[in-house]
Design an enzyme around this catalytic site. Structure first.
Site, PDB file in Angstrom:
ATOM      1  N   GLY A   1      92.361 -84.307 -82.896  1.00 56.62           N
ATOM      2  CA  GLY A   1      91.607 -83.535 -83.875  1.00 56.62           C
ATOM      3  C   GLY A   1      90.125 -83.790 -83.784  1.00 56.62           C
ATOM      4  O   GLY A   1      89.369 -83.004 -83.222  1.00 56.62           O
TER       5      GLY A   1
ATOM      6  N   ASP B   1     100.142 -88.564 -82.100  1.00 59.72           N
ATOM      7  CA  ASP B   1      99.112 -88.022 -82.986  1.00 59.72           C
ATOM      8  C   ASP B   1      98.405 -89.172 -83.686  1.00 59.72           C
ATOM      9  O   ASP B   1      99.038 -89.969 -84.381  1.00 59.72           O
ATOM     10  CB  ASP B   1      99.764 -87.091 -84.015  1.00 59.72           C
ATOM     11  CG  ASP B   1      98.752 -86.432 -84.937  1.00 59.72           C
ATOM     12  OD1 ASP B   1      97.536 -86.654 -84.763  1.00 59.72           O
ATOM     13  OD2 ASP B   1      99.191 -85.692 -85.834  1.00 59.72           O
TER      14      ASP B   1
ATOM     15  N   SER C   1      94.248 -80.435 -83.316  1.00 63.07           N
ATOM     16  CA  SER C   1      94.609 -80.365 -84.725  1.00 63.07           C
ATOM     17  C   SER C   1      93.488 -79.718 -85.515  1.00 63.07           C
ATOM     18  O   SER C   1      92.370 -80.239 -85.569  1.00 63.07           O
ATOM     19  CB  SER C   1      94.880 -81.761 -85.281  1.00 63.07           C
ATOM     20  OG  SER C   1      94.984 -81.720 -86.692  1.00 63.07           O
TER      21      SER C   1
ATOM     22  N   MET D   1     103.716 -91.151 -84.664  1.00 64.05           N
ATOM     23  CA  MET D   1     102.420 -91.272 -85.335  1.00 64.05           C
ATOM     24  C   MET D   1     101.737 -92.559 -84.882  1.00 64.05           C
ATOM     25  O   MET D   1     102.289 -93.645 -85.052  1.00 64.05           O
ATOM     26  CB  MET D   1     102.609 -91.271 -86.854  1.00 64.05           C
ATOM     27  CG  MET D   1     103.148 -89.969 -87.429  1.00 64.05           C
ATOM     28  SD  MET D   1     102.050 -88.566 -87.119  1.00 64.05           S
ATOM     29  CE  MET D   1     100.549 -89.097 -87.981  1.00 64.05           C
TER      30      MET D   1
ATOM     31  N   HIS E   1      97.898 -77.486 -83.464  1.00 66.17           N
ATOM     32  CA  HIS E   1      98.613 -78.380 -84.371  1.00 66.17           C
ATOM     33  C   HIS E   1      98.110 -78.171 -85.797  1.00 66.17           C
ATOM     34  O   HIS E   1      96.899 -78.183 -86.053  1.00 66.17           O
ATOM     35  CB  HIS E   1      98.375 -79.829 -83.948  1.00 66.17           C
ATOM     36  CG  HIS E   1      99.218 -80.826 -84.670  1.00 66.17           C
ATOM     37  ND1 HIS E   1     100.538 -81.076 -84.354  1.00 66.17           N
ATOM     38  CD2 HIS E   1      98.921 -81.650 -85.706  1.00 66.17           C
ATOM     39  CE1 HIS E   1     101.011 -82.015 -85.156  1.00 66.17           C
ATOM     40  NE2 HIS E   1     100.056 -82.372 -85.994  1.00 66.17           N
TER      41      HIS E   1
END
Length: 228
Positions: free
Chosen positions: A200, A178, A11, A140, A36
């Site tokens: 990320g 994520d 990400s 999520m 992402h």
């Protein structure tokens, strides 16, 4: 559990925007399968990130698929713009629309793959009736809006529920996770049915992107093997 291709999606929310092209290039050369892009509007979520112009810039940096997650109100007003900017998959929140079938059709008509998600406090039942029309489900494992949050293991019930529901109808959408993804949590997610892993801060916060991407992939492979 049937084997699915394991895909790693760094990400760019956690990338260094002073050198975004180099960050994307480094991630892809390190083994990223897709990039992402987290789109936040400061309304649906309490943060603002970036919009179609940045997605278009990322598109010019790489040929790998762009996985665009719209954390925005009125997503129907922006589908075509993000598709034109280079999005290959467009994921929207089921709770952000009163017409989910119409939004799914709009994404499909744009030429993008259809992705659907919900926040941790919303049930996957909001979209399960339309599962056969969905290419990718994003679970999520943190609340949408900020990077660096702690992984929520209780979301594994949702991963498993979607995986089982898909098998019951003979459909095999990608199941993406994520939030707080690293080598350890990727193993847990894969064990429950996930095959796409967004990371990320874990990737971009390290010096060796290849080592971080490789460790997420290895963790996911371990989890997938446990579930077979």
């Amino acid at each position: 559990m049937s084997l699915r291709d394991i895909l790693i999606a760094p990400s760019i929310l956690s990338a260094d925007f002073r050198s975004l092209e180099q960050e994307v290039t480094r991630a892809v050369e390190a083994g990223a399968d897709m990039i992402h892009c987290d789109i936040m509007d400061g309304h649906f979520v309490p943060n603002i990130s970036f919009g179609p112009l940045v997605v278009a810039a990322v598109r010019r940096c790489t040929t790998v698929p762009l996985d665009v997650h719209l954390m925005i109100s009125n997503p129907q007003d922006y589908i075509e713009r993000f598709r034109e900017s280079g999005a290959d998959t467009i994921t929207v929140h089921a709770e952000a629309t009163d017409d989910l079938p119409g939004l799914i059709a709009q994404i499909r008509d744009s030429g993008a793959r259809v992705g659907i998600t919900v926040n941790p406090d919303k049930p996957v039942d909001l979209f399960l009736d339309y599962l056969s029309e969905i290419d990718q489900v994003l679970i999520m494992t943190v609340y949408a809006g900020f990077g660096g949050q702690k992984f929520m293991p209780e979301m594994m019930d949702k991963v498993q529920k979607v995986y089982r529901a898909a098998r019951e109808i003979g459909h095999a959408p990608d199941i993406e996770v994520d939030g707080g993804v690293n080598a350890h949590t990727a193993s847990t997610c894969a064990e429950h049915g996930a095959n796409i892993f967004v990371a990320g801060s874990y990737i971009f916060g390290g010096e060796n992107y290849a080592q971080r991407i490789g460790s997420v992939r290895e963790g996911a492979q371990t989890g997938q093997a446990k579930a077979i």
